[in-house]
Design a protein around this motif. Structure first.
Motif, PDB file in Angstrom:
ATOM      1  N   ALA A   1     -12.420  10.430  21.314  1.00 30.71           N
ATOM      2  CA  ALA A   1     -13.749   9.827  21.491  1.00 30.71           C
ATOM      3  C   ALA A   1     -14.165   9.030  20.256  1.00 30.71           C
ATOM      4  CB  ALA A   1     -14.790  10.888  21.839  1.00 30.71           C
TER       5      ALA A   1
ATOM      6  N   ASP B   1     -14.961   5.362  18.605  1.00 27.24           N
ATOM      7  CA  ASP B   1     -15.320   3.967  18.823  1.00 27.24           C
ATOM      8  C   ASP B   1     -14.354   3.139  17.978  1.00 27.24           C
ATOM      9  OD1 ASP B   1     -16.333   1.385  18.668  1.00 27.24           O
ATOM     10  OD2 ASP B   1     -18.416   2.051  18.601  1.00 27.24           O
TER      11      ASP B   1
ATOM     12  N   SER C   1     -17.781   8.995  18.808  1.00 25.26           N
ATOM     13  CA  SER C   1     -18.828   8.711  19.775  1.00 25.26           C
ATOM     14  C   SER C   1     -19.813   9.883  19.827  1.00 25.26           C
ATOM     15  CB  SER C   1     -18.236   8.503  21.170  1.00 25.26           C
ATOM     16  OG  SER C   1     -19.244   8.479  22.139  1.00 25.26           O
ATOM     17  N   GLU C   2     -21.085   9.564  19.917  1.00 22.43           N
ATOM     18  CA  GLU C   2     -22.101  10.609  20.034  1.00 22.43           C
ATOM     19  C   GLU C   2     -22.267  11.059  21.477  1.00 22.43           C
ATOM     20  OE1 GLU C   2     -25.806   9.749  18.091  1.00 22.43           O
ATOM     21  OE2 GLU C   2     -24.782   8.468  16.634  1.00 22.43           O
ATOM     22  N   PHE C   3     -21.694  10.312  22.412  1.00 25.81           N
ATOM     23  CA  PHE C   3     -21.939  10.555  23.828  1.00 25.81           C
ATOM     24  C   PHE C   3     -20.753  11.155  24.568  1.00 25.81           C
ATOM     25  CE2 PHE C   3     -24.284   6.806  22.355  1.00 25.81           C
ATOM     26  CZ  PHE C   3     -25.563   7.326  22.415  1.00 25.81           C
ATOM     27  N   LEU C   4     -19.575  11.124  23.970  1.00 22.43           N
ATOM     28  CA  LEU C   4     -18.378  11.633  24.628  1.00 22.43           C
ATOM     29  C   LEU C   4     -17.833  12.852  23.896  1.00 22.43           C
ATOM     30  CD1 LEU C   4     -16.524   8.235  25.184  1.00 22.43           C
ATOM     31  CD2 LEU C   4     -17.809   9.540  26.881  1.00 22.43           C
ATOM     32  N   SER C   5     -17.317  13.802  24.630  1.00 23.08           N
ATOM     33  CA  SER C   5     -16.664  14.965  24.031  1.00 23.08           C
ATOM     34  C   SER C   5     -15.198  14.634  23.786  1.00 23.08           C
ATOM     35  CB  SER C   5     -16.753  16.169  24.969  1.00 23.08           C
ATOM     36  OG  SER C   5     -18.089  16.541  25.144  1.00 23.08           O
TER      37      SER C   5
ATOM     38  N   ARG D   1     -19.179  18.504  15.252  1.00 25.33           N
ATOM     39  CA  ARG D   1     -18.896  17.232  15.940  1.00 25.33           C
ATOM     40  C   ARG D   1     -17.667  16.529  15.368  1.00 25.33           C
ATOM     41  NH1 ARG D   1     -24.554  16.966  15.752  1.00 25.33           N
ATOM     42  NH2 ARG D   1     -24.496  15.689  13.874  1.00 25.33           N
TER      43      ARG D   1
END
Length: 186
Positions: free
Chosen positions: A42, A44, A51-55, A177
């Motif tokens: 994940a 970018d 990415s903050e939105f994908l695991s 994260r």
């Protein structure tokens, strides 16, 4: 990201593993595989940030020796500028080798009584600090020694140590994260 030499976890001083410095060299070829690994983690690819939105997904690299599995992981660490922790698989690894070990203090080894210290494995250090883990030749490790990986790679993201009697987990949300795992097998 700097790696502290030690951390106090549940009132125990634990010495952390040092990250591996990947060799500085130009990465050639294998661009498609590199992009797949970045996507699995994940990342970018324009800014090499998570990415903050994908695991992230944890993945394995398979192939015969010499095809560039290690170099692929080195390039991931170099391009993302993240600490890389490597575990070399072999037949004698135990579950405690993947978490916390009680070892003699190397600084005081010349004295009559050698004190013991707690030392975190590369896996436990990466989990705690938020780093990249590369478990090389994981296929050589006994299945019973790999049991602790279940709690590392699922939502718990922790590893239990019977030496100290509690689990090690990320020191904060950012470290949680930033943790990524991959392995290689021949």
């Amino acid at each position: 990201m700097s790696n502290p030499a030690s951390a106090v976890i549940h009132n125990h001083t634990i010495y952390l593993a040092e990250p591996t410095q990947p060799p500085e060299c130009e990465f050639k070829g294998r661009k498609d595989e590199l992009e797949l690994c970045l996507a699995a983690w994940a990342v970018d690819q324009r800014m090499y940030q998570f990415s903050e939105f994908l695991s992230p997904l944890h993945f394995s690299l398979q192939g015969p020796p010499g095809v560039g599995k290690n170099e692929l992981v080195y390039e991931l660490a170099r391009s993302m500028k993240r600490p890389l922790y490597i575990i070399h698989g072999h037949e004698e690894i135990t579950p405690e080798d993947l978490s916390i070990l009680l070892v003699p203090d190397a600084k005081l080894s010349g004295s009559m009584m050698v004190p013991l210290v707690l030392r975190a494995s590369p896996l436990a250090t990466a989990l705690y600090c938020g780093g990249l883990v590369f478990f090389d030749e994981i296929n050589r490790v006994p299945e019973t020694a790999l049991a602790p990986l279940a709690s590392v790679l699922d939502a718990r993201q922790s590893i239990y140590s019977s030496t100290i009697g509690f689990s090690i987990e990320a020191k904060n949300d950012q470290a949680r994260r930033d943790f990524r795992f991959c392995c290689a097998l021949n």
